[in-house]
Design an enzyme around this catalytic site. Sequence first.
Site, mmCIF file in Angstrom:
data_model
loop_
_atom_site.group_PDB
_atom_site.id
_atom_site.type_symbol
_atom_site.label_atom_id
_atom_site.label_comp_id
_atom_site.label_asym_id
_atom_site.label_seq_id
_atom_site.Cartn_x
_atom_site.Cartn_y
_atom_site.Cartn_z
ATOM 1 C CB CYS A 135 -1.708 2.961 2.695
ATOM 2 S SG CYS A 135 -1.709 4.620 2.022
ATOM 3 C CE LYS B 135 14.628 0.062 -0.973
ATOM 4 N NZ LYS B 135 13.961 -0.527 -2.152
ATOM 5 C CD GLU C 143 2.776 9.415 5.796
ATOM 6 O OE1 GLU C 143 1.693 8.812 5.888
ATOM 7 O OE2 GLU C 143 2.928 10.578 6.209
ATOM 8 N NE ARG D 14 2.444 10.913 0.656
ATOM 9 C CZ ARG D 14 1.563 9.989 1.060
ATOM 10 N NH1 ARG D 14 0.303 10.050 0.667
ATOM 11 N NH2 ARG D 14 1.933 8.998 1.831
ATOM 12 C CD GLU E 262 -2.029 -2.207 4.632
ATOM 13 O OE1 GLU E 262 -0.938 -2.629 5.060
ATOM 14 O OE2 GLU E 262 -2.155 -1.093 4.116
HETATM 15 P P1 NAP Z 1 7.287 -2.740 2.209
HETATM 16 O O1 NAP Z 1 7.481 -4.186 1.959
HETATM 17 O O2 NAP Z 1 7.377 -2.252 3.607
HETATM 18 O O3 NAP Z 1 8.364 -2.003 1.288
HETATM 19 C C1 NAP Z 1 8.436 -0.612 1.240
HETATM 20 C C2 NAP Z 1 9.846 -0.209 0.876
HETATM 21 O O4 NAP Z 1 10.736 -0.623 1.919
HETATM 22 C C3 NAP Z 1 10.357 -0.875 -0.405
HETATM 23 O O5 NAP Z 1 11.160 0.039 -1.087
HETATM 24 C C4 NAP Z 1 11.183 -2.028 0.151
HETATM 25 O O6 NAP Z 1 12.168 -2.505 -0.716
HETATM 26 C C5 NAP Z 1 11.796 -1.359 1.349
HETATM 27 N N1 NAP Z 1 12.342 -2.293 2.330
HETATM 28 C C6 NAP Z 1 11.920 -3.536 2.649
HETATM 29 N N2 NAP Z 1 12.704 -4.057 3.612
HETATM 30 C C7 NAP Z 1 13.650 -3.128 3.892
HETATM 31 C C8 NAP Z 1 14.760 -3.074 4.787
HETATM 32 N N3 NAP Z 1 15.067 -4.081 5.601
HETATM 33 N N4 NAP Z 1 15.507 -1.953 4.797
HETATM 34 C C9 NAP Z 1 15.213 -0.926 3.978
HETATM 35 N N5 NAP Z 1 14.197 -0.915 3.106
HETATM 36 C C10 NAP Z 1 13.414 -2.002 3.077
HETATM 37 O O7 NAP Z 1 5.900 -2.219 1.675
HETATM 38 P P2 NAP Z 1 5.278 -2.420 0.238
HETATM 39 O O8 NAP Z 1 4.800 -3.819 0.139
HETATM 40 O O9 NAP Z 1 6.209 -1.909 -0.799
HETATM 41 O O10 NAP Z 1 4.043 -1.402 0.270
HETATM 42 C C11 NAP Z 1 2.834 -1.724 0.821
HETATM 43 C C12 NAP Z 1 2.729 -1.162 2.223
HETATM 44 O O11 NAP Z 1 2.973 0.241 2.188
HETATM 45 C C13 NAP Z 1 1.336 -1.314 2.796
HETATM 46 O O12 NAP Z 1 1.431 -1.669 4.149
HETATM 47 C C14 NAP Z 1 0.748 0.077 2.645
HETATM 48 O O13 NAP Z 1 -0.290 0.364 3.538
HETATM 49 C C15 NAP Z 1 1.942 0.927 2.881
HETATM 50 N N6 NAP Z 1 1.745 2.260 2.309
HETATM 51 C C16 NAP Z 1 1.532 3.290 3.175
HETATM 52 C C17 NAP Z 1 1.304 4.558 2.679
HETATM 53 C C18 NAP Z 1 1.068 5.715 3.610
HETATM 54 O O14 NAP Z 1 1.137 6.845 3.145
HETATM 55 N N7 NAP Z 1 0.785 5.487 4.891
HETATM 56 C C19 NAP Z 1 1.301 4.780 1.293
HETATM 57 C C20 NAP Z 1 1.526 3.703 0.443
HETATM 58 C C21 NAP Z 1 1.755 2.440 0.974
HETATM 59 P P3 NAP Z 1 11.877 -3.784 -1.640
HETATM 60 O O15 NAP Z 1 10.942 -3.325 -2.683
HETATM 61 O O16 NAP Z 1 13.185 -4.159 -2.141
HETATM 62 O O17 NAP Z 1 11.268 -4.831 -0.753
#
Ligand code: NAP
Length: 478
Positions: free
Chosen positions: A285, A175, A251, A160, A382
């Site tokens: 999400c 990443k 997003e 996407r 959430e």
């Molecule tokens: P997340 O914890 O925010 O992690 C997302 C990405 O960010 C992962 O690759 C994570 O790496 C990375 N990350 C974490 N801390 C970081 C930092 N300090 N610097 C750089 N990168 C960092 O979210 P998630 O748990 O993977 O996903 C769930 C969330 O995503 C939910 O809130 C959901 O609503 C949201 N989401 C939104 C959409 C949309 O289109 N709006 C779509 C899908 C999901 P690590 O894996 O190493 O922690």
Amino acid sequence: MIVMYTRLLIGGRWSDSADEKRFDVVNPATGDVIAQVASAAPADALEACDSAATAQPGWAAKSPRERSEILMDCHEVLIEHSQEIADLITNENGKPQADALGEVAYAAEFLRWNAEEAARLHGSFGVSPAGDKRMIVRHPPVGVVLMITPWNFPAAMITRKAAPALAAGNTVVIKPAKDTPLTALLVGKLLGDAGVPAGVINIVPTYSAGEWFEAAVAHRAVRMVSFTGSTGVGRTLLRHSADRVLKTTMELGGNAPFIVFADADLDATVEGAMIAKMRHSAQTCTAANRFFVETPIYHEFVERFSETMKTVTLGNGFDPDVTCGPLINAAAVARVDDLVDKALQDGAKRIIGHGRSDEKGFFYDPTVLVDVDVPSAITEHEIFGPVAPIIPFSDADRMIEAANSTEMGLIAYVYTQDLARGLGVAESLEAGMVGVNRAAVSDAAAPFGGMKQSGLGREGASEGLYEFCETQYIAANW
Ligand code: NAP
């Protein structure tokens, strides 16, 4: 046998990380370690940015038609390898095979849509109102884009972003989430096989996201950060991006209200409610987070929805009878359990559900809650799990106020047979997307994204393509 790529993909070559560290990837349905993946160090992040920077002028210089044809080949290659990709998704993310295959089709569609759009990137030409100059507006690529993606759609959250970025002439450093790097690496390999030149897509998983990002975002060639994930992490990335005044798209998290009016077709509504809540193991999400149901049909909805939730089969996504897989990890189970416990302590009643499972893997039983306080932790956060709080309403204006009362504004759902009311309510909801009698809204041809703290910018549609472009205005006389 499932083939796994477990090294970094930089400049078209597979490499170990500079410090030779690796991290475990766990199958959430079994808790077993299925692979050990190279963990990119800051030096690898910089090397990937160098490689993207080197490849960018050549990629941007290709004709739009050439980029379009390569992206169309990428679409075909992903479709040909659908089962292989879906197997990896089920292995590392846990979602049932049907959802995993659906995700691959969705992921591939971004390549097809953007292949078609690559040859239709428009600018404009006009004459100034004073008639003193010609005004030419064009949309060159931004340059090198950092992409950080979540684990819940390990393939689709990559295409996407990458498909429109490549269509516009950018190169990317991706990443993926540490929970699901294998799908990302396979997708990167397949896109290379389909003809994406070395260095145009670099995939660098890491166990140290913060360190990795701080190194990469400071690289001189990086001009944009495209993030999908939680609002909290999004804020951190925005702060870092501000230091270099980088372009960003965010997003972020959701907290979707699912609104049911008394005149709704109840069969269609229960079906929609199940899709909005339970698709992809209730970890999207766009998942319905709060159900608001008009009082005349409240009890009937609770009963019918609960009966349908009881038919959900939890288990390993490779079992064809399974309709809901595990949560992504033990921390996710603890978080969902904590939200449910708090709601129960505050007086909510559990209609169905037995909490966390004692089985191997990270399972949480589908749960329906009534008599939930609004606002409370479970309506403000959430949930990201198979838990549905159902709240009655009799005053539509107050319900809309409650639906809009959180800081999130990604998506909302409205069910009613009165289309005028449905559209009117949709317009009063502070959400970037609204499903009216429709629970699955995502489409490569539609602008996906949120209002308020659910995000900045859009993915999909032509809006999503132009996010990866600059705007250059040339004033000319001749
Ligand atoms: P997340 O914890 O925010 O992690 C997302 C990405 O960010 C992962 O690759 C994570 O790496 C990375 N990350 C974490 N801390 C970081 C930092 N300090 N610097 C750089 N990168 C960092 O979210 P998630 O748990 O993977 O996903 C769930 C969330 O995503 C939910 O809130 C959901 O609503 C949201 N989401 C939104 C959409 C949309 O289109 N709006 C779509 C899908 C999901 P690590 O894996 O190493 O922690």
